[in-house]
Design an enzyme around this catalytic site. Structure first.
Site, PDB file in Angstrom:
ATOM      1  CG  ASP A   1     -37.217  18.416  -5.261  1.00  0.00           C
ATOM      2  OD1 ASP A   1     -36.342  18.994  -4.202  1.00  0.00           O
ATOM      3  OD2 ASP A   1     -36.689  18.084  -6.347  1.00  0.00           O
TER       4      ASP A   1
ATOM      5  CD  GLU B   1     -31.075  19.180  -5.471  1.00  0.00           C
ATOM      6  OE1 GLU B   1     -29.901  19.199  -6.303  1.00  0.00           O
ATOM      7  OE2 GLU B   1     -31.517  18.156  -5.224  1.00  0.00           O
TER       8      GLU B   1
HETATM    9 ZN    ZN Z   1     -31.152  14.171  -4.251  1.00  0.00          ZN
HETATM   10 ZN    ZN Z   2     -31.019  16.120  -1.987  1.00  0.00          ZN
END
Ligand code: ZN
Ligand code: ZN
Length: 423
Positions: free
Chosen positions: A83, A150
């Site tokens: 991401d 994440e």
């Molecule tokens: Zn980050």
């Molecule tokens: Zn990261």
């Protein structure tokens, strides 16, 4: 500039690098927000299939899992996150992102790969290509995890989606993250490596009214200010000098006009800690301060405190970490690999895989910054002094790792660490 030694698994990597660089630049120019990594996941799945991996898509939302079984031997999990972040890129790179997207709250926001996850995807796809091309040089099974989100904790989403039962059970989990140290430098640590992160959304209730008649109101702006100031004492007065914690109020919102006292104020609070005991203590203290200041102000209603996504402490298994540290030393040079004296205050959800599987887990950070920016500062100086001015850190709109030789190093470190178990 660092050169990396050649091993059987890295033979042919040089020929792969121009393609990997083009892939990296394409991913960088097309970042996607957490759980929206549809384009990225599509590219990952297509590449893995071309390489001969068994591919499962839409694991935990937009996650992709590749499995390559190659005879007897351990099952090794390698993980990359996919991401980007709601940041407006200001790197000036020819492949800079100009993209926007609609976030979970319905707001249009700029998007940038400001944490280097594009580099992680490219490195893992480089490693999967090498593993597929050299089946005679390793034995076992590799589970390549391309994880969504994440930044908001996407690993638990994959685990809740049956990750543990749907794929071969890994015996060790390996993950790496690029960080703004000189390229060729790496850090890790046995035990706690990165901090726990907990976030709270706090709504303070007052009673609104005319700005000229505060005595008829309960002012939530003053209440919020008192909370913010009093929260500064949690770490300084309640956490021991040898322990680590951070409390940050990252957002404070209240009111619309100078002569209206609003009804409510909202705070967003972030807490970092490195042990379960300190974590519990600090969260409890923060909640106590919020409730106490509301009561002191005569709030007509208890504050609402909502827990936002949290990250556990990232714990590296000591034995496996010693093995990976030795391997990184072989690849990068012993003096280029530092065992940190203290955990980092950043957070990760990578540790969720090893915890859920109940197996060893190792994460390390590898440098991606131009060594010329560091004017001869060695690894030890960096530990002591921190980053020199002008070096952008992860999440900065200026964050721009050098594609070369960072890509080469990132592929090589992943392969070398995996090979420790797969030879
Ligand atoms: Zn980050
Ligand atoms: Zn990261």
């Amino acid at each position: 500039m660092t050169t990396t030694p050649h091993t059987p698994l890295t033979s042919g990597l040089d020929e792969q690098l121009p393609g990997l660089r083009a892939l990296y630049e394409d991913l960088h120019a097309h970042p996607e927000l957490s759980f929206q990594e549809v384009r990225t996941a599509g590219i990952v799945a297509a590449r893995l299939r071309e390489q001969g991996w068994e591919v499962t898509e839409r694991v935990g939302g937009t996650g992709v899992v590749g499995v390559l079984a190659n005879g007897d031997g351990p099952v090794v999990l390698l993980r990359a996150d996919m991401d980007g972040l709601p940041v407006k890129e200001q790197t000036g790179l020819p492949y800079a992102s100009t993209r926007t997207a609609v976030d979970r709250d319905g707001n249009e926001v700029p998007v940038m790969h400001a944490c280097g996850h594009d580099l992680h995807v490219a490195c893992l796809l480089g490693a999967t290509a090498q593993l597929a091309a050299h089946p005679d040089d390793w034995s076992g099974t590799v589970v390549a995890v391309f994880q969504p989100a994440e930044e908001v904790g996407g690993a638990p989403a994959m685990i809740e989606d049956g990750f543990l039962d749907r794929f071969p059970r890994a015996e060790v989990c390996l993950g790496q993250h690029v960080f703004p140290a000189p390229v060729g430098f790496a850090v890790t640590r046995p035990g706690p490596f990165m901090s726990a992160s907990d976030s709270l959304r706090v709504r303070l209730h007052g009673r609104g009214g005319h700005g000229s008649a505060p005595e008829t109101t309960v002012d939530p702006v003053v209440m919020a200010a008192a909370v913010v100031m009093r929260l500064q004492t949690v770490v300084s007065r309640e956490v021991g000098a040898t322990q680590t914690a951070v409390v940050t109020v990252g957002s404070i919102q209240a009111g619309t006009k100078e002569n209206i006292i609003p009804d409510t104020a909202e705070l967003l609070v972030n807490i970092r800690s490195t042990t379960p005991a300190v974590r519990e203590k600090v969260i409890a203290a923060v909640e106590r301060v919020i409730r106490g200041e509301a009561a002191t102000s005569g709030a007509p209603k208890e504050p609402e405190i909502v827990r936002l996504p949290s990250f556990p402490v990232t714990v590296n298994t000591p034995e496996a970490t010693a093995a990976v540290t030795a391997v990184l030393g072989d690849v990068l040079g012993r003096d280029q690999v530092i065992t940190l004296p203290e955990p980092l205050t950043g957070s990760e959800d990578f540790g969720c895989f090893g915890t859920a599987l109940g197996v060893p887990s190792v994460m390390w950070h590898f440098g991606g910054a131009d060594p010329a920016l560091f004017e001869g500062l060695g690894p030890a100086d960096l530990l002591e002094q921190g980053l020199p001015a002008g070096v952008a850190s992860n999440h900065s709109p200026h964050y721009a790792p050098m594609p070369e030789p960072t890509l080469r190093i990132g592929v090589t470190t992943l392969l070398a660490a995996a090979a420790h178990w797969l030879r």
